[in-house]
Design a protein around this motif. Structure first.
Motif, PDB file in Angstrom:
ATOM      1  N   MET A  59       0.853  -1.187   0.000  1.00 22.83           N
ATOM      2  CA  MET A  59       0.000   0.000   0.000  1.00 22.83           C
ATOM      3  C   MET A  59       0.890   1.239   0.000  1.00 22.83           C
ATOM      4  O   MET A  59       1.832   1.324   0.799  1.00 22.83           O
ATOM      5  CB  MET A  59      -0.896   0.015   1.246  1.00 22.83           C
ATOM      6  CG  MET A  59      -1.901  -1.127   1.298  1.00 22.83           C
ATOM      7  SD  MET A  59      -2.121  -1.832   2.967  1.00 22.83           S
ATOM      8  CE  MET A  59      -0.671  -2.898   3.070  1.00 22.83           C
ATOM      9  N   TRP A  60       0.604   2.183  -0.900  1.00 23.47           N
ATOM     10  CA  TRP A  60       1.370   3.420  -0.970  1.00 23.47           C
ATOM     11  C   TRP A  60       0.469   4.596  -0.618  1.00 23.47           C
ATOM     12  O   TRP A  60      -0.709   4.624  -0.970  1.00 23.47           O
ATOM     13  CB  TRP A  60       1.904   3.640  -2.382  1.00 23.47           C
ATOM     14  CG  TRP A  60       2.902   2.627  -2.846  1.00 23.47           C
ATOM     15  CD1 TRP A  60       4.201   2.500  -2.462  1.00 23.47           C
ATOM     16  CD2 TRP A  60       2.682   1.595  -3.824  1.00 23.47           C
ATOM     17  NE1 TRP A  60       4.798   1.452  -3.128  1.00 23.47           N
ATOM     18  CE2 TRP A  60       3.900   0.883  -3.971  1.00 23.47           C
ATOM     19  CE3 TRP A  60       1.576   1.204  -4.591  1.00 23.47           C
ATOM     20  CZ2 TRP A  60       4.034  -0.197  -4.848  1.00 23.47           C
ATOM     21  CZ3 TRP A  60       1.715   0.134  -5.459  1.00 23.47           C
ATOM     22  CH2 TRP A  60       2.928  -0.544  -5.586  1.00 23.47           C
ATOM     23  N   PHE A  61       1.048   5.591   0.050  1.00 20.87           N
ATOM     24  CA  PHE A  61       0.311   6.825   0.297  1.00 20.87           C
ATOM     25  C   PHE A  61       1.314   7.948   0.553  1.00 20.87           C
ATOM     26  O   PHE A  61       2.435   7.719   1.009  1.00 20.87           O
ATOM     27  CB  PHE A  61      -0.655   6.685   1.487  1.00 20.87           C
ATOM     28  CG  PHE A  61      -0.001   6.313   2.793  1.00 20.87           C
ATOM     29  CD1 PHE A  61       0.367   7.291   3.714  1.00 20.87           C
ATOM     30  CD2 PHE A  61       0.246   4.987   3.114  1.00 20.87           C
ATOM     31  CE1 PHE A  61       0.956   6.948   4.927  1.00 20.87           C
ATOM     32  CE2 PHE A  61       0.847   4.636   4.318  1.00 20.87           C
ATOM     33  CZ  PHE A  61       1.202   5.622   5.230  1.00 20.87           C
ATOM     34  N   ARG A  62       0.912   9.150   0.207  1.00 24.42           N
ATOM     35  CA  ARG A  62       1.774  10.321   0.342  1.00 24.42           C
ATOM     36  C   ARG A  62       1.781  10.821   1.787  1.00 24.42           C
ATOM     37  O   ARG A  62       0.745  10.807   2.456  1.00 24.42           O
ATOM     38  CB  ARG A  62       1.271  11.446  -0.572  1.00 24.42           C
ATOM     39  CG  ARG A  62       1.436  11.165  -2.048  1.00 24.42           C
ATOM     40  CD  ARG A  62       2.765  11.660  -2.522  1.00 24.42           C
ATOM     41  NE  ARG A  62       2.897  11.570  -3.967  1.00 24.42           N
ATOM     42  CZ  ARG A  62       3.906  12.093  -4.640  1.00 24.42           C
ATOM     43  NH1 ARG A  62       4.862  12.732  -3.986  1.00 24.42           N
ATOM     44  NH2 ARG A  62       3.993  11.972  -5.937  1.00 24.42           N
ATOM     45  N   PRO A  63       2.927  11.299   2.267  1.00 27.88           N
ATOM     46  CA  PRO A  63       2.947  11.868   3.624  1.00 27.88           C
ATOM     47  C   PRO A  63       2.008  13.057   3.756  1.00 27.88           C
ATOM     48  O   PRO A  63       1.414  13.275   4.819  1.00 27.88           O
ATOM     49  CB  PRO A  63       4.419  12.269   3.822  1.00 27.88           C
ATOM     50  CG  PRO A  63       5.020  12.295   2.455  1.00 27.88           C
ATOM     51  CD  PRO A  63       4.267  11.306   1.649  1.00 27.88           C
ATOM     52  N   GLU A  64       1.855  13.830   2.661  1.00 31.29           N
ATOM     53  CA  GLU A  64       0.953  14.990   2.707  1.00 31.29           C
ATOM     54  C   GLU A  64      -0.484  14.547   2.948  1.00 31.29           C
ATOM     55  O   GLU A  64      -1.237  15.228   3.662  1.00 31.29           O
ATOM     56  CB  GLU A  64       1.039  15.783   1.395  1.00 31.29           C
ATOM     57  CG  GLU A  64       2.407  16.358   1.080  1.00 31.29           C
ATOM     58  CD  GLU A  64       3.318  15.360   0.388  1.00 31.29           C
ATOM     59  OE1 GLU A  64       4.465  15.717   0.092  1.00 31.29           O
ATOM     60  OE2 GLU A  64       2.874  14.208   0.146  1.00 31.29           O
ATOM     61  N   TRP A  65      -0.870  13.421   2.366  1.00 30.05           N
ATOM     62  CA  TRP A  65      -2.229  12.894   2.573  1.00 30.05           C
ATOM     63  C   TRP A  65      -2.426  12.503   4.027  1.00 30.05           C
ATOM     64  O   TRP A  65      -3.456  12.820   4.639  1.00 30.05           O
ATOM     65  CB  TRP A  65      -2.449  11.678   1.668  1.00 30.05           C
ATOM     66  CG  TRP A  65      -3.726  10.951   1.974  1.00 30.05           C
ATOM     67  CD1 TRP A  65      -4.981  11.270   1.561  1.00 30.05           C
ATOM     68  CD2 TRP A  65      -3.865   9.780   2.801  1.00 30.05           C
ATOM     69  NE1 TRP A  65      -5.902  10.375   2.071  1.00 30.05           N
ATOM     70  CE2 TRP A  65      -5.249   9.455   2.830  1.00 30.05           C
ATOM     71  CE3 TRP A  65      -2.970   8.978   3.502  1.00 30.05           C
ATOM     72  CZ2 TRP A  65      -5.735   8.362   3.556  1.00 30.05           C
ATOM     73  CZ3 TRP A  65      -3.449   7.892   4.214  1.00 30.05           C
ATOM     74  CH2 TRP A  65      -4.824   7.587   4.232  1.00 30.05           C
ATOM     75  N   ALA A  66      -1.420  11.825   4.611  1.00 31.39           N
ATOM     76  CA  ALA A  66      -1.540  11.400   6.001  1.00 31.39           C
ATOM     77  C   ALA A  66      -1.661  12.607   6.925  1.00 31.39           C
ATOM     78  O   ALA A  66      -2.480  12.618   7.855  1.00 31.39           O
ATOM     79  CB  ALA A  66      -0.335  10.539   6.390  1.00 31.39           C
ATOM     80  N   ARG A  67      -0.868  13.640   6.659  1.00 31.33           N
ATOM     81  CA  ARG A  67      -0.921  14.835   7.509  1.00 31.33           C
ATOM     82  C   ARG A  67      -2.264  15.543   7.359  1.00 31.33           C
ATOM     83  O   ARG A  67      -2.838  16.036   8.337  1.00 31.33           O
ATOM     84  CB  ARG A  67       0.233  15.779   7.153  1.00 31.33           C
ATOM     85  CG  ARG A  67       1.607  15.197   7.462  1.00 31.33           C
ATOM     86  CD  ARG A  67       2.710  16.223   7.284  1.00 31.33           C
ATOM     87  NE  ARG A  67       4.012  15.602   7.407  1.00 31.33           N
ATOM     88  CZ  ARG A  67       4.801  15.293   6.383  1.00 31.33           C
ATOM     89  NH1 ARG A  67       4.415  15.568   5.151  1.00 31.33           N
ATOM     90  NH2 ARG A  67       5.977  14.724   6.579  1.00 31.33           N
ATOM     91  N   ALA A  68      -2.783  15.601   6.141  1.00 32.16           N
ATOM     92  CA  ALA A  68      -4.084  16.246   5.916  1.00 32.16           C
ATOM     93  C   ALA A  68      -5.193  15.492   6.639  1.00 32.16           C
ATOM     94  O   ALA A  68      -6.111  16.101   7.212  1.00 32.16           O
ATOM     95  CB  ALA A  68      -4.377  16.315   4.417  1.00 32.16           C
ATOM     96  N   MET A  69      -5.109  14.161   6.637  1.00 31.70           N
ATOM     97  CA  MET A  69      -6.114  13.355   7.334  1.00 31.70           C
ATOM     98  C   MET A  69      -6.097  13.630   8.834  1.00 31.70           C
ATOM     99  O   MET A  69      -7.149  13.762   9.472  1.00 31.70           O
ATOM    100  CB  MET A  69      -5.865  11.865   7.080  1.00 31.70           C
ATOM    101  CG  MET A  69      -6.188  11.363   5.691  1.00 31.70           C
ATOM    102  SD  MET A  69      -7.954  11.494   5.272  1.00 31.70           S
ATOM    103  CE  MET A  69      -7.953  12.992   4.281  1.00 31.70           C
ATOM    104  N   THR A  70      -4.883  13.740   9.392  1.00 34.38           N
ATOM    105  CA  THR A  70      -4.799  13.949  10.842  1.00 34.38           C
ATOM    106  C   THR A  70      -5.189  15.370  11.231  1.00 34.38           C
ATOM    107  O   THR A  70      -5.629  15.607  12.356  1.00 34.38           O
ATOM    108  CB  THR A  70      -3.379  13.638  11.351  1.00 34.38           C
ATOM    109  OG1 THR A  70      -2.423  14.467  10.661  1.00 34.38           O
ATOM    110  CG2 THR A  70      -3.030  12.179  11.101  1.00 34.38           C
ATOM    111  N   GLU A  71      -5.031  16.309  10.301  1.00 36.89           N
ATOM    112  CA  GLU A  71      -5.495  17.672  10.586  1.00 36.89           C
ATOM    113  C   GLU A  71      -7.021  17.746  10.570  1.00 36.89           C
ATOM    114  O   GLU A  71      -7.629  18.521  11.303  1.00 36.89           O
ATOM    115  CB  GLU A  71      -4.911  18.642   9.557  1.00 36.89           C
ATOM    116  CG  GLU A  71      -3.415  18.869   9.735  1.00 36.89           C
ATOM    117  CD  GLU A  71      -2.832  19.699   8.603  1.00 36.89           C
ATOM    118  OE1 GLU A  71      -3.605  20.111   7.702  1.00 36.89           O
ATOM    119  OE2 GLU A  71      -1.608  19.926   8.616  1.00 36.89           O
TER     120      GLU A  71
END
Length: 271
Positions: free
Chosen positions: A74-86
């Protein structure tokens, strides 16, 4: 996402990419190579790799010989993870996990077992449901305070900058051609830089010289072959790109702290 099923083996193939990678390996034993980390893996191994950190797997055997090696990726961008947590404060621990994953993280067996059925289920879901499943998996893994870092801090690539495209072109070229020992002039042409400019760029992003970086890749491939085959050491050295067996033995000893023969014997004793 990739559901990788291989009947023969998981091949040694250095590569890197800007996404984080979560990989669950099933029905397979062998070695994983992440930055300057070399370690053994077994069925149910679960690892999170940070952006642009070079990595590869290399299998030595299947657990059930009638079934394939399986890698659920599974791949995902760090920016996506940070946006989700925000957006969802309940996922705050995921951001901390993403930062810790810069060197690679191996999750504890208990948490790998807990996440395994969710990951396997994720791959059966329609595309519109996979996001929620992945968030659930990441939230579980973010609670794993005992996940082990894998590579050393010096292996972590520099943060992305305006020259990221150049260094990616060079690294991609090296990962495909390291056995032929590409020259500085050849790599400078790939980067569209002078030799001195490439040297500075490479040091800034990898904290290594080009020579040392290529040497580590060659020794990594040799480690994979030594643990997975009974091929003569001289043949392995040649396949990894060494024209001199003495030079191969010297560099292997300097990097691994043991001879190629001793390295191979350590795996034979473990079986």
């Amino acid at each position: 996402m990739l559901n990788r099923r291989l009947d023969d083996a998981i091949p040694f193939q250095w590569h890197h990419h800007p996404e984080l990678e979560l990989t669950l390996t099933l029905n397979s034993r062998g070695q994983r190579f992440i930055g300057d980390h070399i370690g053994s893996y077994d069925d149910g191994d679960l690892v999170l790799i940070g952006p642009n950190l070079p990595h590869s797997w290399s299998s030595t055997e299947k657990i059930d010989p009638d079934k394939p090696h399986v890698a659920l990726v599974m791949w995902f961008r760090p920016e996506w993870a940070r946006a989700m947590t925000e957006t969802f404060v309940e996922l705050g621990a995921v951001t901390a996990m993403v930062e810790r994953a810069s060197t690679g993280l191996k999750f504890t067996p208990a948490n790998a077992v807990r996440a395994r059925p969710l990951i396997e289920d994720l791959f059966t879901r329609p595309a519109d449901e996979r996001l929620l499943c992945l968030m659930q998996v990441l939230n579980i893994l973010a609670q794993d305070s005992e996940a082990d870092p894998l590579a050393s801090a010096k292996s972590v690539p520099a943060a992305a900058g305006s020259d990221r495209t150049r260094i990616d072109r060079v690294l991609d070229y090296i990962h495909l051609n390291y056995a032929s020992s590409p020259s500085l002039t050849e790599l400078a042409d790939v980067a569209a830089l002078s030799s001195s400019g490439l040297h500075r760029l490479f040091r800034r992003h990898t904290q290594l010289s080009i020579t040392d970086y290529i040497m580590r890749l060659k020794i990594g491939e040799a480690c994979a072959m030594l643990s997975a085959s009974t091929r003569p050491i001289a043949h392995i050295a040649e396949t990894a790109g060494y024209t001199s067996l003495a030079n191969f033995n010297r560099q292997f000893l300097a990097l691994k702290g043991m001879t190629p023969r001793s390295y191979r014997q350590s795996f034979q004793k473990a079986r």
